[in-house]
Write a protein that holds these residues in place. Structure first.
Motif, PDB file in Angstrom:
ATOM      1  N   LYS A 103     -28.767  28.337  33.082  1.00  0.00           N
ATOM      2  CA  LYS A 103     -28.765  26.827  33.345  1.00  0.00           C
ATOM      3  C   LYS A 103     -28.870  26.198  32.097  1.00  0.00           C
ATOM      4  O   LYS A 103     -28.467  25.194  31.718  1.00  0.00           O
ATOM      5  CB  LYS A 103     -29.729  26.498  34.518  1.00  0.00           C
ATOM      6  CG  LYS A 103     -29.314  26.756  35.751  1.00  0.00           C
ATOM      7  CD  LYS A 103     -30.361  26.449  36.787  1.00  0.00           C
ATOM      8  CE  LYS A 103     -29.822  26.614  38.211  1.00  0.00           C
ATOM      9  NZ  LYS A 103     -31.050  26.085  39.202  1.00  0.00           N
ATOM     10  N   GLN A 104     -29.886  26.791  31.164  1.00  0.00           N
ATOM     11  CA  GLN A 104     -30.130  26.171  29.836  1.00  0.00           C
ATOM     12  C   GLN A 104     -30.163  27.222  28.755  1.00  0.00           C
ATOM     13  O   GLN A 104     -30.406  28.409  29.038  1.00  0.00           O
ATOM     14  CB  GLN A 104     -31.292  25.409  30.035  1.00  0.00           C
ATOM     15  CG  GLN A 104     -32.725  26.176  30.210  1.00  0.00           C
ATOM     16  CD  GLN A 104     -33.904  25.327  30.528  1.00  0.00           C
ATOM     17  OE1 GLN A 104     -33.795  24.087  30.920  1.00  0.00           O
ATOM     18  NE2 GLN A 104     -34.906  25.885  30.310  1.00  0.00           N
ATOM     19  N   TYR A 105     -29.972  26.762  27.512  1.00  0.00           N
ATOM     20  CA  TYR A 105     -29.860  27.706  26.354  1.00  0.00           C
ATOM     21  C   TYR A 105     -31.448  28.019  26.245  1.00  0.00           C
ATOM     22  O   TYR A 105     -32.174  27.155  26.005  1.00  0.00           O
ATOM     23  CB  TYR A 105     -29.295  26.954  25.236  1.00  0.00           C
ATOM     24  CG  TYR A 105     -29.651  27.848  23.963  1.00  0.00           C
ATOM     25  CD1 TYR A 105     -28.839  29.097  23.956  1.00  0.00           C
ATOM     26  CD2 TYR A 105     -30.306  27.524  22.942  1.00  0.00           C
ATOM     27  CE1 TYR A 105     -28.850  29.625  22.740  1.00  0.00           C
ATOM     28  CE2 TYR A 105     -30.226  28.172  21.642  1.00  0.00           C
ATOM     29  CZ  TYR A 105     -29.570  29.275  21.272  1.00  0.00           C
ATOM     30  OH  TYR A 105     -29.546  29.864  20.274  1.00  0.00           O
ATOM     31  N   ASN A 106     -31.734  29.319  26.012  1.00  0.00           N
ATOM     32  CA  ASN A 106     -32.925  29.995  25.655  1.00  0.00           C
ATOM     33  C   ASN A 106     -33.120  30.507  24.330  1.00  0.00           C
ATOM     34  O   ASN A 106     -32.472  31.659  23.950  1.00  0.00           O
ATOM     35  CB  ASN A 106     -33.452  30.663  26.741  1.00  0.00           C
ATOM     36  CG  ASN A 106     -34.944  31.275  26.494  1.00  0.00           C
ATOM     37  OD1 ASN A 106     -35.258  31.230  25.349  1.00  0.00           O
ATOM     38  ND2 ASN A 106     -35.859  31.869  27.596  1.00  0.00           N
ATOM     39  N   PRO A 107     -33.382  29.765  23.308  1.00  0.00           N
ATOM     40  CA  PRO A 107     -33.226  30.259  21.866  1.00  0.00           C
ATOM     41  C   PRO A 107     -33.912  31.325  21.576  1.00  0.00           C
ATOM     42  O   PRO A 107     -33.519  32.281  20.789  1.00  0.00           O
ATOM     43  CB  PRO A 107     -33.820  29.070  20.933  1.00  0.00           C
ATOM     44  CG  PRO A 107     -34.598  28.203  21.763  1.00  0.00           C
ATOM     45  CD  PRO A 107     -34.010  28.353  23.265  1.00  0.00           C
ATOM     46  N   SER A 108     -35.133  31.770  22.073  1.00  0.00           N
ATOM     47  CA  SER A 108     -35.805  32.700  21.719  1.00  0.00           C
ATOM     48  C   SER A 108     -35.247  34.140  22.302  1.00  0.00           C
ATOM     49  O   SER A 108     -35.477  35.238  21.744  1.00  0.00           O
ATOM     50  CB  SER A 108     -37.330  32.642  22.511  1.00  0.00           C
ATOM     51  OG  SER A 108     -37.355  32.508  23.944  1.00  0.00           O
TER      52      SER A 108
ATOM     53  N   SER B  16     -32.165  38.673  19.375  1.00  0.00           N
ATOM     54  CA  SER B  16     -31.288  40.065  19.261  1.00  0.00           C
ATOM     55  C   SER B  16     -30.129  39.471  18.312  1.00  0.00           C
ATOM     56  O   SER B  16     -29.910  40.722  17.628  1.00  0.00           O
ATOM     57  CB  SER B  16     -30.647  39.990  20.675  1.00  0.00           C
ATOM     58  OG  SER B  16     -29.884  38.907  20.996  1.00  0.00           O
ATOM     59  N   TRP B  17     -29.519  38.344  18.144  1.00  0.00           N
ATOM     60  CA  TRP B  17     -28.633  38.265  16.922  1.00  0.00           C
ATOM     61  C   TRP B  17     -29.472  38.515  15.600  1.00  0.00           C
ATOM     62  O   TRP B  17     -28.655  39.045  14.857  1.00  0.00           O
ATOM     63  CB  TRP B  17     -28.081  36.997  17.220  1.00  0.00           C
ATOM     64  CG  TRP B  17     -26.929  36.925  18.092  1.00  0.00           C
ATOM     65  CD1 TRP B  17     -26.904  36.216  19.496  1.00  0.00           C
ATOM     66  CD2 TRP B  17     -25.686  37.305  18.124  1.00  0.00           C
ATOM     67  NE1 TRP B  17     -25.949  36.149  20.050  1.00  0.00           N
ATOM     68  CE2 TRP B  17     -24.887  37.118  19.310  1.00  0.00           C
ATOM     69  CE3 TRP B  17     -25.000  38.085  17.124  1.00  0.00           C
ATOM     70  CZ2 TRP B  17     -23.617  37.420  19.436  1.00  0.00           C
ATOM     71  CZ3 TRP B  17     -23.641  38.551  17.141  1.00  0.00           C
ATOM     72  CH2 TRP B  17     -23.043  38.085  18.336  1.00  0.00           C
ATOM     73  N   TYR B  18     -30.718  37.969  15.455  1.00  0.00           N
ATOM     74  CA  TYR B  18     -31.122  38.059  14.114  1.00  0.00           C
ATOM     75  C   TYR B  18     -31.440  39.422  13.770  1.00  0.00           C
ATOM     76  O   TYR B  18     -31.297  39.914  12.585  1.00  0.00           O
ATOM     77  CB  TYR B  18     -32.523  37.413  14.092  1.00  0.00           C
ATOM     78  CG  TYR B  18     -33.066  36.965  12.830  1.00  0.00           C
ATOM     79  CD1 TYR B  18     -32.645  35.925  12.163  1.00  0.00           C
ATOM     80  CD2 TYR B  18     -33.866  37.684  12.187  1.00  0.00           C
ATOM     81  CE1 TYR B  18     -33.097  35.408  10.977  1.00  0.00           C
ATOM     82  CE2 TYR B  18     -34.381  37.399  10.853  1.00  0.00           C
ATOM     83  CZ  TYR B  18     -33.997  36.212  10.309  1.00  0.00           C
ATOM     84  OH  TYR B  18     -34.309  36.128   8.798  1.00  0.00           O
ATOM     85  N   VAL B  19     -31.771  40.370  14.733  1.00  0.00           N
ATOM     86  CA  VAL B  19     -31.764  41.837  14.372  1.00  0.00           C
ATOM     87  C   VAL B  19     -30.736  42.276  13.984  1.00  0.00           C
ATOM     88  O   VAL B  19     -30.758  43.117  12.983  1.00  0.00           O
ATOM     89  CB  VAL B  19     -32.423  42.821  15.579  1.00  0.00           C
ATOM     90  CG1 VAL B  19     -32.379  44.264  15.388  1.00  0.00           C
ATOM     91  CG2 VAL B  19     -33.903  42.093  16.079  1.00  0.00           C
TER      92      VAL B  19
ATOM     93  N   LEU C 179     -36.857  33.335  13.049  1.00  0.00           N
ATOM     94  CA  LEU C 179     -35.928  32.907  14.091  1.00  0.00           C
ATOM     95  C   LEU C 179     -34.821  32.044  13.701  1.00  0.00           C
ATOM     96  O   LEU C 179     -34.757  30.916  13.739  1.00  0.00           O
ATOM     97  CB  LEU C 179     -36.773  31.940  15.261  1.00  0.00           C
ATOM     98  CG  LEU C 179     -37.978  32.927  15.675  1.00  0.00           C
ATOM     99  CD1 LEU C 179     -38.898  31.709  16.772  1.00  0.00           C
ATOM    100  CD2 LEU C 179     -37.343  33.921  16.653  1.00  0.00           C
ATOM    101  N   GLY C 180     -33.839  32.723  13.088  1.00  0.00           N
ATOM    102  CA  GLY C 180     -32.743  32.011  12.661  1.00  0.00           C
ATOM    103  C   GLY C 180     -32.382  31.812  11.304  1.00  0.00           C
ATOM    104  O   GLY C 180     -31.075  31.824  10.836  1.00  0.00           O
TER     105      GLY C 180
END
Length: 358
Positions: free
Chosen positions: A3-8, A13-16, A139-140
């Motif tokens: 329902k909503q974006y969860n950045p954590s 996973s993308w950062y790894v 984180l990003g």
């Protein structure tokens, strides 16, 4: 779909994958034009806040744009020891706990544990909060973590030492007498930017660390210095009468007719007999303020320090860690600074030195 974006969850996973793919790594052998920026190293006095996030986001946009524009782009991460700010934070957190434990178990203070143990506590603090800061930046932010640094690590410390050695050899820095802001609680010098100034325009009682009763400020105390035989006396006024223990001269304006006859004469210190030259200084002295005569204490006032350099006066430091030392006179040695103020006033009154508070 969530329902909503969860950045954590998403970014972690993308950062790894980004890191493993080497997308943020600069190539030292690249023929591309270099572009390097340093992420302003965050202080290890605590975790990051929204201001850090703003800076990181702006720099991240810049470095990513440069990479896409064909540059060999390097973005250097790191954290800063923050000097006295970290010392204060540590003292009032982990080391303060250690101090209470030491006092309870052995009657020792944090000063008794020594530099080595204190530095150990600082490194513990750095490990705790430094790791938190670096985790937040992961984180990003497209930082090259191979170049991660800490401003107190071995490489950075060596560079700082080398820079100071170079400056010393070029005579661009040198050892000399200077006035410092001494913190009697931290027992260290602090920079001007770390001093909070309070403008006091009237008689005020303020709480001072280390004193049971409030200390009176904003009061002018006038008293008379006896002059050489036959010349009478000269009255000065000060807000810090206790510093007269370190007086080394009395300044008057060269054009003030009241003191023309005293040029190049001497006053006599009432407690130790030290001869204080009467000097002329048009830069410091306002003949229309109070008595027109100014006591000069080079070791305890910035303006007087400049007068000392202009007139080559004696320099007498009367305090150590906030207490009067032996140079202040045997009758006051060991007294806390502001208790010495009361004692000096009483001693002047006994000497019938026309001591008045106003």
């Amino acid at each position: 779909m969530a329902k909503q974006y969860n950045p954590s969850l998403v970014e972690k996973s993308w950062y790894v994958w980004w890191e493993k793919s080497g997308f943020f790594v600069a190539d030292p052998h690249s023929s591309k034009p270099p572009f390097v920026i340093v992420l302003p190293p965050a202080n290890v006095t605590g975790a990051l806040h929204i201001g850090h996030a703003l800076t990181t986001a702006i720099e991240d946009m810049i470095i990513r744009w440069k990479r896409m524009s064909g540059y060999n782009a390097l973005w250097v991460p790191g954290i800063d020891h923050a000097g006295i700010a970290t010392q204060v934070t540590v003292l009032y957190s982990s080391v303060f706990v250690v101090e209470k434990k030491l006092m309870r178990e052995s009657g020792k203070t944090r000063h008794d544990i020594g530099r080595e143990n204190f530095v150990f506590e600082v490194w513990k603090w750095k490990k705790q909060y430094g790791d938190t800061i670096l985790l937040q930046h992961r984180l990003g932010a497209s930082l090259d973590w191979f170049f991660e640094c800490f401003t107190m690590d071995e490489k950075r410390s060596a560079v700082v030492t080398e820079a100071f050695v170079h400056l010393y050899k070029e005579v661009l820095i040198y050892r000399d007498l200077r006035l410092v802001n001494w913190d009697c609680i931290l027992r260290t010098a602090i920079s001007d930017i770390e001093v909070d100034y309070t403008d006091i325009k009237e008689r005020s009682l303020l709480k001072v660390p280390g004193y049971d009763k409030p200390v009176e400020f904003g009061v002018l105390t006038s008293f008379a210095y006896p002059l050489e035989v036959g010349l009478g006396e000269i009255v000065v006024a000060t807000t810090r009468v206790e510093t007269m223990l370190g007086d080394t001269a009395i300044a008057v304006h060269p054009e003030d007719p009241r003191f023309k006859h005293l040029h190049e004469k001497f006053a006599i210190h009432p407690f130790n007999g030290r001869k204080l030259p009467i000097i002329c200084d048009a830069i410091l002295v306002d003949p229309n303020f109070e008595t027109g005569a100014v006591k000069i204490t080079p070791a305890h006032d910035a303006n007087d320090f400049e007068v000392e350099k202009r007139h080559k006066l004696d320099f007498i430091n009367i305090t150590d860690d906030g207490n009067i030392n032996s140079d202040g006179g045997s009758g006051f040695t060991g007294m806390p600074h502001f208790k010495a103020r009361e004692a000096v006033i009483q001693a002047l009154q006994k000497k019938k030195s026309s001591c008045k508070m106003h």
